[in-house]
Design a protein around this motif. Structure first.
Motif, short mmCIF file in Angstrom:
data_model
loop_
_atom_site.label_atom_id
_atom_site.label_comp_id
_atom_site.label_asym_id
_atom_site.label_seq_id
_atom_site.Cartn_x
_atom_site.Cartn_y
_atom_site.Cartn_z
N ARG A 94 -10.45 1.05 -9.48
CA ARG A 94 -11.45 0.13 -10.00
C ARG A 94 -10.86 -1.27 -10.05
N PHE A 95 -11.68 -2.29 -9.77
CA PHE A 95 -11.24 -3.67 -9.92
C PHE A 95 -12.22 -4.41 -10.82
N LEU A 96 -11.70 -5.15 -11.81
CA LEU A 96 -12.54 -5.90 -12.73
C LEU A 96 -12.02 -7.33 -12.84
N THR A 97 -12.94 -8.30 -12.86
CA THR A 97 -12.61 -9.69 -13.11
C THR A 97 -13.04 -10.03 -14.53
N GLY A 126 0.82 -1.20 0.00
CA GLY A 126 0.00 0.00 0.00
C GLY A 126 0.86 1.26 0.00
N GLY A 127 0.19 2.39 -0.01
CA GLY A 127 0.91 3.65 0.02
C GLY A 127 0.82 4.45 -1.26
N ALA A 163 -8.14 -2.51 -3.21
CA ALA A 163 -8.82 -1.74 -2.16
C ALA A 163 -7.86 -0.87 -1.37
N THR A 164 -6.55 -1.14 -1.44
CA THR A 164 -5.57 -0.29 -0.75
C THR A 164 -5.31 1.00 -1.51
N ILE A 165 -5.82 1.12 -2.75
CA ILE A 165 -5.59 2.30 -3.58
C ILE A 165 -6.90 3.09 -3.64
N ARG A 219 -7.65 -11.90 -3.74
CA ARG A 219 -6.48 -11.21 -3.19
C ARG A 219 -6.12 -9.98 -4.03
N GLN A 220 -6.32 -10.06 -5.34
CA GLN A 220 -6.07 -8.89 -6.17
C GLN A 220 -7.09 -7.79 -5.88
N ARG A 221 -8.32 -8.19 -5.61
CA ARG A 221 -9.33 -7.20 -5.22
C ARG A 221 -8.93 -6.52 -3.91
#
Length: 299
Positions: free
Chosen positions: A245-248, A211-212, A239-241, A233-235
């Motif tokens: 957006r996250f897409l599967t 993160g960061g 979430a740390t950013i 785990r990628q999701r």
């Protein structure tokens, strides 16, 4: 029509090159593509096809990859990120879009943390945010095979470790992708001077995904059957950013850029031009059908 330019640079005494396909009617910042540890500057045709109409596409043989000089022993991410920033300087642009896949996702994320003001947008695919002890042991066994000169076993083991071979989970073009990946690994084992070094980096010099990062529009995407790092785990990493957006992407595993290349290229073009992602073709499942003798995978 795009214009190709290849330039050679150096960082800390190491020689490396990058390739720029200029687009005279570009509508967004250059897209710098960072791929796997053994992937060079000529392996991104789908990005050229889909991103090329809207942006300059930049690929590279970074230190430790392709025809570039080998990396020295020890941690290398600071040096490789410095090489990437040197490319941005040489492009003579204030910012670039970064597309990082697999090993390249760690590099792209590391660059975004080190010099965020140079990154307009960040797309990360197949993010190896968590590597299990079983996977580490697999890489160690692969390294042993390579050191023993058993390139066939090396290529098979690495390919199986990077793909979802569970036939109960639908992966489009699985057989074709398997043959391509194994052939690429076999070629690397026999021809590349970077293969052992790349394996050691995978074991000992893993990126920091703790993160960061904030303030950069970010997209994280994963094949739904990624067995290197699970989509869940990628999701969690995404979430740390803040604001990411996250897409599967259905019907694909870790090699989503190989199994659904046109759709991934379209997704990147949409994201880097602030287009709509919800209607991207890559989010639709691929129609299933029984293979026939005419299919390349059945040849």
């Amino acid at each position: 029509m795009s214009e190709e330019m290849i330039r050679t640079l150096s960082v800390c005494g190491l020689s490396y090159s990058y390739r720029r396909l200029r687009q005279p009617e570009r509508t967004t910042e250059p897209v710098l593509v960072l791929g796997g540890a053994l992937q060079g500057m000529f392996g991104w045709a789908q990005m050229e096809d889909h991103v090329g109409p809207v942006a300059d596409v930049v690929t590279a043989d970074l230190p430790g990859m392709g025809n570039a000089d080998p990396l020295p022993p020890g941690p290398s991410i600071d040096l490789v990120c410095a090489a990437i920033e040197r490319i941005i300087d040489d492009l003579d642009v204030p910012r670039v879009n970064l597309f990082g896949f697999s090993y390249g996702a760690g590099l792209a994320y590391g660059c975004a943390r080190r010099f965020p003001g140079r990154i307009a947008r960040l797309a990360l695919g197949g993010v190896p945010a968590h590597i299990s002890e079983a996977q580490v042991e697999l890489w160690r066994r692969a390294s042993d095979h390579l050191m023993d000169g058993d390139t066939e076993s090396f290529a098979t083991l690495v390919t199986e470790g990077l793909m979802c071979l569970d036939t109960g989970r639908h992966v489009v073009h699985r057989e074709l992708a398997y043959r391509y990946v194994r052939r690429s690994m076999l070629h690397a084992a026999r021809k590349s001077r970077h293969t052992v070094e790349a394996l050691n980096r995978g074991l000992l010099d893993r990126p920091d995904f703790s993160g960061g990062l904030a303030g950069i529009p970010t997209l994280v995407f994963s094949g739904e059957h990624d067995t290197v790092t699970s989509p869940a785990r990628q999701r969690d990493f995404a979430a740390t950013i803040p604001g990411s957006r996250f897409l599967t992407i259905p019907d694909a595993d870790h090699w989503v850029v190989l199994e659904r290349p046109q759709e991934v290229g379209d997704l990147a073009a949409r994201f880097f031009t602030d287009g709509p992602l919800s209607s991207a073709p890559c989010l639709a499942p691929v129609a299933r059908r029984e293979p026939s003798a005419a299919d390349p995978a059945c040849a």
